[in-house]
Design a protein around this motif. Structure first.
Motif, PDB file in Angstrom:
ATOM      1  N   LYS A   1       0.845  -1.190   0.000  1.00 10.39           N
ATOM      2  CA  LYS A   1       0.000   0.000   0.000  1.00 10.39           C
ATOM      3  C   LYS A   1       0.884   1.245   0.000  1.00 10.39           C
ATOM      4  N   THR A   2       1.594   1.414  -1.083  1.00 12.00           N
ATOM      5  CA  THR A   2       2.585   2.484  -1.184  1.00 12.00           C
ATOM      6  C   THR A   2       1.959   3.858  -1.092  1.00 12.00           C
ATOM      7  N   THR A   3       0.784   4.012  -1.690  1.00 14.24           N
ATOM      8  CA  THR A   3       0.175   5.337  -1.702  1.00 14.24           C
ATOM      9  C   THR A   3      -0.130   5.810  -0.283  1.00 14.24           C
ATOM     10  N   ASP A   4      -0.415   4.863   0.625  1.00 20.72           N
ATOM     11  CA  ASP A   4      -0.641   5.260   2.023  1.00 20.72           C
ATOM     12  C   ASP A   4       0.617   5.870   2.609  1.00 20.72           C
ATOM     13  N   LEU A   5       1.765   5.292   2.291  1.00 25.83           N
ATOM     14  CA  LEU A   5       3.024   5.827   2.809  1.00 25.83           C
ATOM     15  C   LEU A   5       3.360   7.157   2.148  1.00 25.83           C
ATOM     16  N   ILE A   6       3.079   7.250   0.848  1.00 29.38           N
ATOM     17  CA  ILE A   6       3.409   8.466   0.116  1.00 29.38           C
ATOM     18  C   ILE A   6       2.594   9.650   0.589  1.00 29.38           C
ATOM     19  N   THR A   7       1.369   9.418   1.035  1.00 30.49           N
ATOM     20  CA  THR A   7       0.480  10.526   1.392  1.00 30.49           C
ATOM     21  C   THR A   7       0.589  10.945   2.855  1.00 30.49           C
ATOM     22  N   ILE A   8       1.600  10.465   3.562  1.00 38.07           N
ATOM     23  CA  ILE A   8       1.754  10.867   4.964  1.00 38.07           C
ATOM     24  C   ILE A   8       1.959  12.372   5.087  1.00 38.07           C
ATOM     25  N   ASP A   9       2.835  12.922   4.247  1.00 35.01           N
ATOM     26  CA  ASP A   9       3.090  14.364   4.272  1.00 35.01           C
ATOM     27  C   ASP A   9       2.150  15.058   3.294  1.00 35.01           C
ATOM     28  N   GLN A  10       1.195  15.791   3.807  1.00 32.30           N
ATOM     29  CA  GLN A  10       0.158  16.372   2.963  1.00 32.30           C
ATOM     30  C   GLN A  10       0.671  17.269   1.837  1.00 32.30           C
ATOM     31  N   PRO A  11       1.629  18.175   2.079  1.00 31.47           N
ATOM     32  CA  PRO A  11       2.054  19.080   1.004  1.00 31.47           C
ATOM     33  C   PRO A  11       2.610  18.354  -0.220  1.00 31.47           C
ATOM     34  N   ASN A  12       3.210  17.184  -0.002  1.00 27.16           N
ATOM     35  CA  ASN A  12       3.865  16.487  -1.099  1.00 27.16           C
ATOM     36  C   ASN A  12       3.039  15.347  -1.685  1.00 27.16           C
ATOM     37  N   LYS A  13       1.873  15.044  -1.103  1.00 25.64           N
ATOM     38  CA  LYS A  13       1.198  13.800  -1.439  1.00 25.64           C
ATOM     39  C   LYS A  13       0.815  13.709  -2.907  1.00 25.64           C
ATOM     40  N   THR A  14       0.326  14.781  -3.500  1.00 22.87           N
ATOM     41  CA  THR A  14      -0.131  14.705  -4.884  1.00 22.87           C
ATOM     42  C   THR A  14       1.031  14.493  -5.847  1.00 22.87           C
ATOM     43  N   LYS A  15       2.042  15.310  -5.761  1.00 22.39           N
ATOM     44  CA  LYS A  15       3.183  15.195  -6.662  1.00 22.39           C
ATOM     45  C   LYS A  15       3.908  13.853  -6.481  1.00 22.39           C
ATOM     46  N   ALA A  16       4.067  13.399  -5.246  1.00 20.15           N
ATOM     47  CA  ALA A  16       4.766  12.139  -4.995  1.00 20.15           C
ATOM     48  C   ALA A  16       4.009  10.969  -5.600  1.00 20.15           C
ATOM     49  N   ARG A  17       2.696  10.977  -5.454  1.00 23.50           N
ATOM     50  CA  ARG A  17       1.902   9.885  -6.023  1.00 23.50           C
ATOM     51  C   ARG A  17       1.989   9.905  -7.550  1.00 23.50           C
ATOM     52  N   VAL A  18       1.895  11.075  -8.146  1.00 20.13           N
ATOM     53  CA  VAL A  18       2.002  11.191  -9.603  1.00 20.13           C
ATOM     54  C   VAL A  18       3.388  10.734 -10.070  1.00 20.13           C
ATOM     55  N   PHE A  19       4.403  11.160  -9.330  1.00 19.79           N
ATOM     56  CA  PHE A  19       5.775  10.776  -9.655  1.00 19.79           C
ATOM     57  C   PHE A  19       5.901   9.250  -9.653  1.00 19.79           C
ATOM     58  N   TYR A  20       5.369   8.633  -8.621  1.00 18.63           N
ATOM     59  CA  TYR A  20       5.411   7.169  -8.477  1.00 18.63           C
ATOM     60  C   TYR A  20       4.720   6.485  -9.657  1.00 18.63           C
ATOM     61  N   GLU A  21       3.544   6.972 -10.008  1.00 18.94           N
ATOM     62  CA  GLU A  21       2.783   6.360 -11.099  1.00 18.94           C
ATOM     63  C   GLU A  21       3.488   6.552 -12.440  1.00 18.94           C
TER      64      GLU A  21
ATOM     65  N   LEU B   1       6.730   6.834 -12.837  1.00 16.12           N
ATOM     66  CA  LEU B   1       7.888   5.941 -12.842  1.00 16.12           C
ATOM     67  C   LEU B   1       7.477   4.540 -13.282  1.00 16.12           C
ATOM     68  N   LEU B   2       6.331   4.076 -12.783  1.00 15.05           N
ATOM     69  CA  LEU B   2       5.843   2.753 -13.175  1.00 15.05           C
ATOM     70  C   LEU B   2       5.510   2.705 -14.662  1.00 15.05           C
ATOM     71  N   ALA B   3       4.966   3.805 -15.177  1.00 15.38           N
ATOM     72  CA  ALA B   3       4.621   3.874 -16.598  1.00 15.38           C
ATOM     73  C   ALA B   3       5.838   4.161 -17.472  1.00 15.38           C
ATOM     74  N   GLU B   4       7.002   4.388 -16.819  1.00 16.14           N
ATOM     75  CA  GLU B   4       8.255   4.706 -17.510  1.00 16.14           C
ATOM     76  C   GLU B   4       8.094   5.925 -18.424  1.00 16.14           C
ATOM     77  N   ASP B   5       7.391   6.935 -17.896  1.00 17.32           N
ATOM     78  CA  ASP B   5       7.200   8.183 -18.643  1.00 17.32           C
ATOM     79  C   ASP B   5       8.429   9.077 -18.589  1.00 17.32           C
ATOM     80  N   PHE B   6       9.294   8.842 -17.583  1.00 14.14           N
ATOM     81  CA  PHE B   6      10.500   9.650 -17.450  1.00 14.14           C
ATOM     82  C   PHE B   6      11.737   8.786 -17.708  1.00 14.14           C
ATOM     83  N   ASN B   7      12.591   9.253 -18.588  1.00 10.51           N
ATOM     84  CA  ASN B   7      13.861   8.574 -18.822  1.00 10.51           C
ATOM     85  C   ASN B   7      15.012   9.248 -18.093  1.00 10.51           C
ATOM     86  N   THR B   8      14.844  10.533 -17.782  1.00  5.98           N
ATOM     87  CA  THR B   8      15.913  11.295 -17.130  1.00  5.98           C
ATOM     88  C   THR B   8      15.335  12.206 -16.055  1.00  5.98           C
TER      89      THR B   8
END
Length: 508
Positions: A17-37, A39-46
């Motif tokens: 349940k990674t998203t639960d851990l990612i959303t602990i800090d409210q200010p960063n929760k949205t960007k961190a979750r998007v970043f994680y997703e 990364l899984l979709a391999e949208d970023f190479n660099t």
């Protein structure tokens, strides 16, 4: 970026349940979750791409560095929640149990919770003893002898843990010695797939040094490494039946254990697969391949190795459609993109040979499907080394020639023939790669005979006879070099040649 992507894939693959851990800090929760997703979709190479997406900035910007650090910490924290029942074998489960709980125990003891920390250390010790996990036995017994000796004054328990510690310290030293021998040998194969006559002698020397420890200790890891070194003494000498005997002996040793240790079993089956392919015992090879695939989780290093060996077995037994299915399964796996470069290069080369078979109609494509393989794109993705570091130059140079010849693009092929001729004189030693040397000399007779079939056959005969005199089972070269037997490739080439002469256009 690559490291962070791999961590994200591990976390995702074990369904935490990674998203639960990612959303602990409210200010960063949205960007961190998007970043994680992403990364899984391999949208970023660099990092440059990711920083531009989130902050329209460079990777050195503090906002991006903080976001990346935040996500990495949360993902790493997630790893401590890995359920041990997701491990592929009881040995792996025991290893995960000891890793997590020894860390927890040491943390508790360090923070002052000595009693619960010691209780958990005892549990780790018992589990490690059951599965003969030397490093955890040493670390846990080290603490327990200190606890019962200097804090509890229990000399009986101190003496017990002290004796265990000293015994397994010797076992650990033997394991470390064996591991050092293994690394010494394998460091050669990381850089080169070419044969090396010294490896056989070195492996034999190392094994003889380990024999007294093997008689004294039953450590699974020690015996695993020793068996591996022992197989190198026979495999590098092309003694395939002797290798089969050693591997079967190793399988019996590990199957006799009260727990399942899949990694060595997987390695033994891989070696058996190589041996049966070289000996052309394809029926037995298929039996071994079906057993081996159940020993490794999809996407792991051993899984990719098993798939490659199974595919080569299919190619050598002329089951070309089966080889194509195996190839597609590998290329479509999400872990393929993160393979180390030399393993990925091998699969790209395998892909080129499969598409060569498609081009000459040895593999049928379903319906109206067209083959979209592009030789130029393939060549750009595979660096040709200035020196033959891994032996991969041989199959790369050969497949270029094959494509040009069967496409009857004779004028284009001349540059490739010149390159392979230079390679032959510079890097390809006759003793180590005799079959490749023969086959390349056979190919060089094609332009020398103006692409005339009868002429090529006549000129190449002496090299063809030499090739037949050195069958795969006695050849010294690495098994990964000859993806399809040269005898089969030569048949395909000869079938493509015309009974008429072809006169090359003069270069201007």
């Amino acid at each position: 970026m690559k490291n962070l992507t791999e961590i994200a894939q591990i976390v995702n693959s074990i369904r935490l349940k990674t998203t639960d851990l990612i959303t602990i800090d409210q200010p960063n929760k949205t960007k961190a979750r998007v970043f994680y997703e992403k990364l899984l979709a391999e949208d970023f190479n660099t990092d440059k791409e990711a920083a531009a997406f989130f902050f329209n900035s460079s990777p050195s910007h503090s906002n991006y560095k903080n976001l990346k650090r935040f996500l990495r910490e949360k993902l790493i924290s997630s790893l401590f929640f890995i359920p041990t029942n997701l491990a592929h074998s009881d040995y792996e489960r025991a290893y995960l149990y000891c890793s997590k709980n020894l860390f927890a125990a040491k943390t508790m003891i360090h923070l002052g919770a000595r009693s619960p920390g010691t209780t958990l250390t005892i549990k780790v010790f018992n589990k490690a003893m059951e599965y003969e996990l030397t490093e955890f036995i040493i670390m846990s017994s080290k603490h327990l002898r200190l606890h019962y000796g200097s804090r509890m004054g229990d000399l009986e328990k101190f003496d017990y843990y002290d004796q265990i510690f000293k015994k397994y310290l010797k076992i650990w030293e033997a394991e470390a010695l064996a591991e050092g021998f293994y690394v010494t040998i394998m460091s050669h194969y990381v850089k080169s797939k070419a044969a090396n006559n010294n490896i056989h002698e070195k492996a034999e020397q190392f094994y003889q040094e380990l024999r007294p420890y093997l008689q004294q200790f039953s450590s699974p890891y020690l015996h695993f490494v020793a068996y591996y070194i022992r197989t190198l003494t026979t495999m590098t000498a092309n003694k395939y039946q002797a290798t089969i005997d050693i591997c079967e002996e190793g399988i019996k040793f590990f199957e006799a254990k009260s727990f399942t240790y899949k990694n060595p079993l997987s390695i033994f089956y891989h070696n058996l697969l190589i041996c049966y392919t070289q000996l052309k015992n394809f029926e037995r090879g298929n039996e071994v391949a079906s057993k081996a695939i159940h020993l490794s989780r999809a996407g792991t290093h051993n899984w990719f190795i098993n798939k490659e060996l199974h595919m080569i077995l299919a190619l050598h037994s002329k089951k070309y459609a089966e080889a194509k299915v195996i190839l597609e399964e590998v290329l479509e796996h999400y872990k393929f993109k993160s393979l180390v470069s030399h393993l990925k290069e091998r699969w790209l080369i395998n892909n080129a040979y499969i598409h060569f078979l498609i081009f000459i109609n040895k593999i049928d494509l379903p319906g109206a499907q067209k083959d979209n393989f592009r030789l130029g794109k393939f060549l750009n993705s595979i660096p040709i080394f200035s020196k033959d570091k891994r032996g991969l130059n041989i199959p790369v140079l050969i497949i270029q020639i094959l494509f040009f010849v069967v496409k009857k693009d004779y004028d284009q092929s001349i540059d490739r023939f010149d390159a392979i001729k230079k390679y032959l004189s510079r890097y390809l030693r006759k003793d180590d790669n005799f079959r490749s040397n023969c086959f390349i000399n056979m190919l060089l007779q094609i332009p020398a005979s103006n692409f005339h079939r009868a002429g090529v056959e006549r000129r190449a005969k002496k090299y063809y006879d030499k090739l037949l005199s050195s069958p795969l089972e006695i050849a010294k070269q690495s098994h990964v070099i000859e993806i399809i037997p040269y005898e089969d490739l030569w048949e395909f080439v000869m079938d493509s040649l015309s009974p008429k002469f072809y006169y090359l256009r003069k270069k201007t």
